[in-house]
Design a protein around this motif. Structure first.
Motif, PDB file in Angstrom:
ATOM      1  N   GLN A 196       5.706  13.052  14.360  1.00  0.00           N
ATOM      2  CA  GLN A 196       4.598  14.012  14.326  1.00  0.00           C
ATOM      3  C   GLN A 196       3.710  13.774  13.101  1.00  0.00           C
ATOM      4  O   GLN A 196       2.472  13.815  13.201  1.00  0.00           O
ATOM      5  N   LEU A 197       4.318  13.508  11.963  1.00  0.00           N
ATOM      6  CA  LEU A 197       3.551  13.256  10.754  1.00  0.00           C
ATOM      7  C   LEU A 197       2.734  11.978  10.865  1.00  0.00           C
ATOM      8  O   LEU A 197       1.591  11.905  10.394  1.00  0.00           O
ATOM      9  N   MET A 198       3.295  10.962  11.494  1.00  0.00           N
ATOM     10  CA  MET A 198       2.583   9.695  11.630  1.00  0.00           C
ATOM     11  C   MET A 198       1.425   9.789  12.622  1.00  0.00           C
ATOM     12  O   MET A 198       0.561   8.912  12.641  1.00  0.00           O
ATOM     13  N   LEU A 215      13.901   7.840   4.398  1.00  0.00           N
ATOM     14  CA  LEU A 215      13.522   7.196   5.656  1.00  0.00           C
ATOM     15  C   LEU A 215      14.614   6.233   6.123  1.00  0.00           C
ATOM     16  O   LEU A 215      15.243   5.545   5.334  1.00  0.00           O
ATOM     17  N   SER A 216      14.799   6.197   7.424  1.00  0.00           N
ATOM     18  CA  SER A 216      15.733   5.244   8.015  1.00  0.00           C
ATOM     19  C   SER A 216      15.068   3.880   8.142  1.00  0.00           C
ATOM     20  O   SER A 216      13.845   3.744   7.976  1.00  0.00           O
ATOM     21  N   ALA A 221      10.338   0.463   9.462  1.00  0.00           N
ATOM     22  CA  ALA A 221       9.800  -0.591  10.315  1.00  0.00           C
ATOM     23  C   ALA A 221       8.476  -0.168  10.946  1.00  0.00           C
ATOM     24  O   ALA A 221       7.587  -1.002  11.158  1.00  0.00           O
ATOM     25  N   ARG A 222       8.320   1.122  11.213  1.00  0.00           N
ATOM     26  CA  ARG A 222       7.083   1.616  11.826  1.00  0.00           C
ATOM     27  C   ARG A 222       5.934   1.699  10.821  1.00  0.00           C
ATOM     28  O   ARG A 222       4.774   1.878  11.210  1.00  0.00           O
ATOM     29  N   LEU A 223       6.248   1.555   9.534  1.00  0.00           N
ATOM     30  CA  LEU A 223       5.208   1.602   8.499  1.00  0.00           C
ATOM     31  C   LEU A 223       4.619   0.238   8.187  1.00  0.00           C
ATOM     32  O   LEU A 223       3.556   0.146   7.572  1.00  0.00           O
ATOM     33  N   LEU A 224       5.305  -0.821   8.583  1.00  0.00           N
ATOM     34  CA  LEU A 224       4.976  -2.157   8.075  1.00  0.00           C
ATOM     35  C   LEU A 224       3.595  -2.654   8.476  1.00  0.00           C
ATOM     36  O   LEU A 224       3.010  -3.476   7.766  1.00  0.00           O
ATOM     37  N   ASP A 225       3.069  -2.190   9.576  1.00  0.00           N
ATOM     38  CA  ASP A 225       1.777  -2.691  10.046  1.00  0.00           C
ATOM     39  C   ASP A 225       0.625  -1.730   9.790  1.00  0.00           C
ATOM     40  O   ASP A 225      -0.478  -1.927  10.310  1.00  0.00           O
ATOM     41  N   ASP A 227      -2.391  -0.391   7.902  1.00  0.00           N
ATOM     42  CA  ASP A 227      -3.359  -1.059   7.027  1.00  0.00           C
ATOM     43  C   ASP A 227      -3.803  -0.114   5.919  1.00  0.00           C
ATOM     44  O   ASP A 227      -4.931   0.382   5.900  1.00  0.00           O
ATOM     45  N   ASP A 228      -2.899   0.147   4.987  1.00  0.00           N
ATOM     46  CA  ASP A 228      -3.163   1.023   3.856  1.00  0.00           C
ATOM     47  C   ASP A 228      -2.382   0.469   2.673  1.00  0.00           C
ATOM     48  O   ASP A 228      -1.152   0.382   2.721  1.00  0.00           O
ATOM     49  N   PRO A 229      -3.063   0.081   1.584  1.00  0.00           N
ATOM     50  CA  PRO A 229      -2.361  -0.517   0.444  1.00  0.00           C
ATOM     51  C   PRO A 229      -1.246   0.357  -0.119  1.00  0.00           C
ATOM     52  O   PRO A 229      -0.177  -0.137  -0.480  1.00  0.00           O
ATOM     53  N   LEU A 230      -1.473   1.667  -0.203  1.00  0.00           N
ATOM     54  CA  LEU A 230      -0.459   2.558  -0.752  1.00  0.00           C
ATOM     55  C   LEU A 230       0.775   2.615   0.142  1.00  0.00           C
ATOM     56  O   LEU A 230       1.913   2.653  -0.343  1.00  0.00           O
ATOM     57  N   VAL A 231       0.560   2.609   1.456  1.00  0.00           N
ATOM     58  CA  VAL A 231       1.687   2.603   2.386  1.00  0.00           C
ATOM     59  C   VAL A 231       2.424   1.279   2.307  1.00  0.00           C
ATOM     60  O   VAL A 231       3.659   1.223   2.314  1.00  0.00           O
ATOM     61  N   ARG A 232       1.692   0.192   2.198  1.00  0.00           N
ATOM     62  CA  ARG A 232       2.326  -1.128   2.139  1.00  0.00           C
ATOM     63  C   ARG A 232       3.191  -1.283   0.891  1.00  0.00           C
ATOM     64  O   ARG A 232       4.308  -1.804   0.957  1.00  0.00           O
ATOM     65  N   VAL A 233       2.687  -0.825  -0.263  1.00  0.00           N
ATOM     66  CA  VAL A 233       3.474  -0.935  -1.485  1.00  0.00           C
ATOM     67  C   VAL A 233       4.713  -0.044  -1.400  1.00  0.00           C
ATOM     68  O   VAL A 233       5.809  -0.441  -1.815  1.00  0.00           O
TER      69      VAL A 233
END
Length: 387
Positions: A196-198, A215-216, A221-225, A227-233
């Protein structure tokens, strides 16, 4: 910070070895009073009298509580100038109105009430200040703050993971716009809550979730793609990614920074996110990060206290100052390491305890020094600049 106009005077005022007569003379100078204001512990009555004689309300702000004797507290309370009498109280009230963080003891002293009463004060700004300052509040008080009608109070109550959000309040908090981002950073999320948050269109929500330590592997794994620098780091710092994935994520953000992306610069240089999970990892796993190319992993490693001597030697000589400072906070830091750091780079006054307050400070040469200031100083053998 050291007064840049007269750094020697400011440094002398901060020096814990400065005798009373020097401090009394320093009180006649603005830079000296600045340094004295940064001293820790109680001020002698003669020093307080000198500050009241030469200083104004700005200097009187620090003259309160256990910092001065009961006699001097009465002296301040009876001062003919109301600006002096009320300097500390007015300062605290102003900080509350500005929503600045201030200690719970300061709030109790300035408002004349215990924290248990202040938490129900009529002023929502004051209730929010209490929520920001009372870190170890009981769960019942936390629930009262979570139910507060003012969103700024609820937001303040959820800024940190402690005292936390009871399980029965998590769904309600995630649905509250005032606190959703805050709690998404640290509460354990179910698969449904994560999904829901995503689905949110707000980048800040995604960034908060990405930094959640619970996070599990499937969630990461659902965050890896994204396109946000803060999320990627944040994803790169997860325990659930392998070295190859971590390198790929960091390389993407580095490339964006090279192209002038401000968010990438913030993600790499200005965020406070850390791989906190590393502190609880087995020693043999932590040691594999001793040569990690990413500074934040070495900094977290340096905050541990059970590393072998060879690891400390390398961390004390790390190319990054923040890693060396983190390593220097261990209990048995060699005094020459402490002295070298402070003399070359000064101290960081927003991180306690200060390096200059370390139990091992200056042990290697204390017998050969007189009064000298730290971080903006009079050197050994220099004439005191008071004239």
């Amino acid at each position: 910070m050291t007064s840049l106009d007269h750094p020697q005077l400011s440094g002398l005022g901060r020096n814990p070895a400065a005798p009373q007569d020097v401090l009394v003379r320093l009180a006649a100078h603005k830079a000296g009073r600045h340094g004295i204001s940064l001293r820790r512990g109680r001020l002698e009555d003669a020093v307080v009298e000198a500050l009241l004689t030469h200083g104004g309300d700005d200097d009187a702000v620090g003259l309160h509580g256990d910092r001065i004797s009961p006699e001097m507290r009465r002296r301040v309370a009876e001062h003919p100038d109301p600006a002096i009498r009320d300097a500390y109280r007015d300062f605290v009230h102003d900080m509350v109105d500005r929503k600045a963080r201030i200690g719970i003891g300061d709030l109790e002293e300035a408002y004349g009430q215990p924290r248990t009463a202040l938490v129900s004060a009529p002023s929502s700004s004051l209730r929010a200040a209490v929520a920001r300052a009372w870190y170890d509040r009981p769960l019942a008080v936390q629930v009262e703050l979570l139910a507060d009608p003012d969103p700024q109070v609820r937001a303040a109550a959820t800024e940190h993971s402690q005292p936390g959000v009871p399980p029965e309040w998590r769904e309600r908090c995630l649905a509250d716009p005032a606190v959703c981002v805050n709690v998404a950073r640290y509460i354990p999320l179910t698969s449904e809550q994560f999904a829901q948050l995503m689905q949110s269109e707000e980048e800040e929500v995604h960034q908060a979730v990405a930094g959640n330590p619970h996070l599990s592997a499937e969630m990461v794994a659902r965050l890896l793609d994204i396109d946000d620098p803060l999320v990627r780091v944040a994803a790169a710092q997860s325990r659930h990614v392998d070295a190859e994935t971590r390198d790929r994520l960091y390389a993407l953000v580095e490339a964006e920074r090279t192209n002038g992306n401000v968010e990438a610069e913030v993600a790499l240089s200005w965020t406070f996110a850390e791989p906190d999970w590393l502190r609880g990892a087995p020693l043999n796993e932590r040691m594999t990060y001793l040569d990690c190319r990413y500074t934040t992993f070495r900094r977290v490693l340096a905050s541990c206290h059970d590393l072998p001597e060879e690891a400390w030697r390398r961390l004390d000589n790390d190319p990054e100052l923040m890693v060396r400072r983190a390593a220097a906070r261990r209990t048995n830091t060699p005094p020459e390491v402490l002295e070298g750091l402070v003399r070359a780079h000064g101290d960081v006054f927003h991180i306690r305890p200060l390096l200059v307050d370390h139990p091992g400070r200056w042990a290697c040469a204390s017998s050969s020094r007189g009064v000298s200031s730290v971080g903006g100083s009079t050197g050994v053998g220099m004439r005191c600049p008071l004239g």
